[in-house]
Design a protein around this motif. Structure first.
Motif, PDB file in Angstrom:
ATOM      1  N   LYS A  47       0.924  -1.064   0.115  1.00  0.00           N
ATOM      2  CA  LYS A  47       0.006  -0.070   0.035  1.00  0.00           C
ATOM      3  C   LYS A  47       0.980   1.363   0.087  1.00  0.00           C
ATOM      4  O   LYS A  47       1.817   1.371   0.580  1.00  0.00           O
ATOM      5  CB  LYS A  47      -0.892   0.090   1.166  1.00  0.00           C
ATOM      6  CG  LYS A  47      -1.813   1.250   1.328  1.00  0.00           C
ATOM      7  CD  LYS A  47      -2.946   0.930   2.176  1.00  0.00           C
ATOM      8  CE  LYS A  47      -3.892   2.071   2.246  1.00  0.00           C
ATOM      9  NZ  LYS A  47      -5.038   1.903   1.377  1.00  0.00           N
ATOM     10  N   ILE A  48       0.303   2.109  -0.920  1.00  0.00           N
ATOM     11  CA  ILE A  48       1.190   3.500  -0.930  1.00  0.00           C
ATOM     12  C   ILE A  48       0.371   4.496  -0.081  1.00  0.00           C
ATOM     13  O   ILE A  48      -0.860   4.557  -0.442  1.00  0.00           O
ATOM     14  CB  ILE A  48       1.337   3.966  -2.102  1.00  0.00           C
ATOM     15  CG1 ILE A  48       2.342   3.087  -3.034  1.00  0.00           C
ATOM     16  CG2 ILE A  48       1.980   5.663  -2.325  1.00  0.00           C
ATOM     17  CD1 ILE A  48       2.452   3.369  -4.424  1.00  0.00           C
ATOM     18  N   ILE A  49       0.769   4.935   0.921  1.00  0.00           N
ATOM     19  CA  ILE A  49       0.251   6.008   1.825  1.00  0.00           C
ATOM     20  C   ILE A  49       0.466   7.368   1.571  1.00  0.00           C
ATOM     21  O   ILE A  49      -0.560   8.034   1.581  1.00  0.00           O
ATOM     22  CB  ILE A  49       0.862   5.696   3.367  1.00  0.00           C
ATOM     23  CG1 ILE A  49       0.711   4.190   3.738  1.00  0.00           C
ATOM     24  CG2 ILE A  49       0.031   6.509   4.335  1.00  0.00           C
ATOM     25  CD1 ILE A  49      -0.611   3.484   3.877  1.00  0.00           C
ATOM     26  N   ALA A  50       1.564   8.008   1.133  1.00  0.00           N
ATOM     27  CA  ALA A  50       1.781   9.222   0.883  1.00  0.00           C
ATOM     28  C   ALA A  50       1.983   9.280  -0.707  1.00  0.00           C
ATOM     29  O   ALA A  50       2.437   8.311  -1.504  1.00  0.00           O
ATOM     30  CB  ALA A  50       3.023   9.564   1.365  1.00  0.00           C
ATOM     31  N   ASN A  51       1.554  10.472  -1.367  1.00  0.00           N
ATOM     32  CA  ASN A  51       1.535  10.998  -2.660  1.00  0.00           C
ATOM     33  C   ASN A  51       2.587  11.678  -3.170  1.00  0.00           C
ATOM     34  O   ASN A  51       3.067  12.642  -2.276  1.00  0.00           O
ATOM     35  CB  ASN A  51       0.131  11.277  -3.061  1.00  0.00           C
ATOM     36  CG  ASN A  51      -1.059  10.109  -2.841  1.00  0.00           C
ATOM     37  OD1 ASN A  51      -0.568   8.968  -3.716  1.00  0.00           O
ATOM     38  ND2 ASN A  51      -1.969  10.458  -2.101  1.00  0.00           N
ATOM     39  N   GLU A  52       2.932  11.926  -4.432  1.00  0.00           N
ATOM     40  CA  GLU A  52       3.806  12.867  -4.874  1.00  0.00           C
ATOM     41  C   GLU A  52       3.166  14.249  -4.438  1.00  0.00           C
ATOM     42  O   GLU A  52       1.866  14.484  -4.669  1.00  0.00           O
ATOM     43  CB  GLU A  52       3.960  12.618  -6.425  1.00  0.00           C
ATOM     44  CG  GLU A  52       4.604  11.566  -6.587  1.00  0.00           C
ATOM     45  CD  GLU A  52       5.184  11.351  -8.270  1.00  0.00           C
ATOM     46  OE1 GLU A  52       4.884  12.263  -9.072  1.00  0.00           O
ATOM     47  OE2 GLU A  52       5.518  10.332  -8.692  1.00  0.00           O
ATOM     48  N   GLY A  53       3.970  15.243  -3.940  1.00  0.00           N
ATOM     49  CA  GLY A  53       3.657  16.282  -3.481  1.00  0.00           C
ATOM     50  C   GLY A  53       3.145  16.594  -2.217  1.00  0.00           C
ATOM     51  O   GLY A  53       2.920  17.698  -1.750  1.00  0.00           O
ATOM     52  N   ASP A  54       2.847  15.487  -1.387  1.00  0.00           N
ATOM     53  CA  ASP A  54       2.591  15.625  -0.098  1.00  0.00           C
ATOM     54  C   ASP A  54       3.802  16.137   0.868  1.00  0.00           C
ATOM     55  O   ASP A  54       4.666  15.471   0.525  1.00  0.00           O
ATOM     56  CB  ASP A  54       2.071  14.073   0.454  1.00  0.00           C
ATOM     57  CG  ASP A  54       0.728  13.713  -0.020  1.00  0.00           C
ATOM     58  OD1 ASP A  54      -0.037  14.492  -0.638  1.00  0.00           O
ATOM     59  OD2 ASP A  54       0.303  12.643   0.036  1.00  0.00           O
ATOM     60  N   SER A  55       3.383  16.703   1.941  1.00  0.00           N
ATOM     61  CA  SER A  55       4.337  16.672   2.973  1.00  0.00           C
ATOM     62  C   SER A  55       4.302  15.575   4.052  1.00  0.00           C
ATOM     63  O   SER A  55       3.083  15.295   4.299  1.00  0.00           O
ATOM     64  CB  SER A  55       4.171  18.181   3.528  1.00  0.00           C
ATOM     65  OG  SER A  55       4.526  19.156   2.716  1.00  0.00           O
ATOM     66  N   ILE A  56       5.481  15.300   4.563  1.00  0.00           N
ATOM     67  CA  ILE A  56       5.359  14.208   5.282  1.00  0.00           C
ATOM     68  C   ILE A  56       6.185  14.592   6.555  1.00  0.00           C
ATOM     69  O   ILE A  56       7.337  15.094   6.522  1.00  0.00           O
ATOM     70  CB  ILE A  56       5.586  13.012   4.841  1.00  0.00           C
ATOM     71  CG1 ILE A  56       5.230  11.783   5.731  1.00  0.00           C
ATOM     72  CG2 ILE A  56       6.998  12.785   4.327  1.00  0.00           C
ATOM     73  CD1 ILE A  56       5.259  10.331   5.084  1.00  0.00           C
ATOM     74  N   GLU A  57       5.745  14.271   7.763  1.00  0.00           N
ATOM     75  CA  GLU A  57       6.639  14.393   9.094  1.00  0.00           C
ATOM     76  C   GLU A  57       7.767  13.273   9.039  1.00  0.00           C
ATOM     77  O   GLU A  57       7.613  12.187   8.626  1.00  0.00           O
ATOM     78  CB  GLU A  57       5.968  14.287  10.099  1.00  0.00           C
ATOM     79  CG  GLU A  57       4.848  15.717  10.151  1.00  0.00           C
ATOM     80  CD  GLU A  57       3.965  15.814  11.500  1.00  0.00           C
ATOM     81  OE1 GLU A  57       4.318  15.291  12.603  1.00  0.00           O
ATOM     82  OE2 GLU A  57       3.101  16.705  11.518  1.00  0.00           O
ATOM     83  N   GLU A  58       8.689  13.478   9.920  1.00  0.00           N
ATOM     84  CA  GLU A  58       9.531  12.536  10.457  1.00  0.00           C
ATOM     85  C   GLU A  58       8.780  11.271  10.879  1.00  0.00           C
ATOM     86  O   GLU A  58       7.953  11.603  11.902  1.00  0.00           O
ATOM     87  CB  GLU A  58      10.688  13.142  11.346  1.00  0.00           C
ATOM     88  CG  GLU A  58      11.747  12.197  11.635  1.00  0.00           C
ATOM     89  CD  GLU A  58      12.923  12.784  12.644  1.00  0.00           C
ATOM     90  OE1 GLU A  58      13.708  11.979  13.072  1.00  0.00           O
ATOM     91  OE2 GLU A  58      12.657  13.802  12.840  1.00  0.00           O
ATOM     92  N   ASP A  59       9.281  10.164  10.629  1.00  0.00           N
ATOM     93  CA  ASP A  59       8.707   9.106  11.177  1.00  0.00           C
ATOM     94  C   ASP A  59       7.265   8.770  10.493  1.00  0.00           C
ATOM     95  O   ASP A  59       6.483   7.779  10.846  1.00  0.00           O
ATOM     96  CB  ASP A  59       8.677   8.696  12.452  1.00  0.00           C
ATOM     97  CG  ASP A  59      10.370   8.720  13.169  1.00  0.00           C
ATOM     98  OD1 ASP A  59      11.109   8.131  12.461  1.00  0.00           O
ATOM     99  OD2 ASP A  59      10.537   9.150  14.354  1.00  0.00           O
TER     100      ASP A  59
END
Length: 73
Positions: free
Chosen positions: A15-27
């Protein structure tokens, strides 16, 4: 400059959770791999923006194969 994150092991992209262009936090979880009926979350080592996802759900990956690019904050 973006950093490329590679697979540590051979597995399937479950499963892919984040998408291109998304901001993600550490961990934060970017995607989940599946190997031997175990789900293995792939987490961002640093916070930042997902620049590129190199895989899609259902793909088989090998050790060292690029998974995603992240531009650290």
């Amino acid at each position: 400059m973006a950093d490329t994150i590679n697979a540590d092991m051979g597995a399937n992209v479950w499963k892919i959770i984040a998408n291109e262009g998304d901001s993600i936090e550490e961990d934060g979880v970017v995607l989940i791999l599946e190997a031997m009926k175990m789900e293995i979350p792939v987490m961002a080592e640093d916070g930042g923006d997902i620049v590129k996802i190199h895989v899609k759900e259902g793909d088989s990956v090998t050790p060292g194969q690029p998974l995603y690019d992240i531009e650290a904050e």
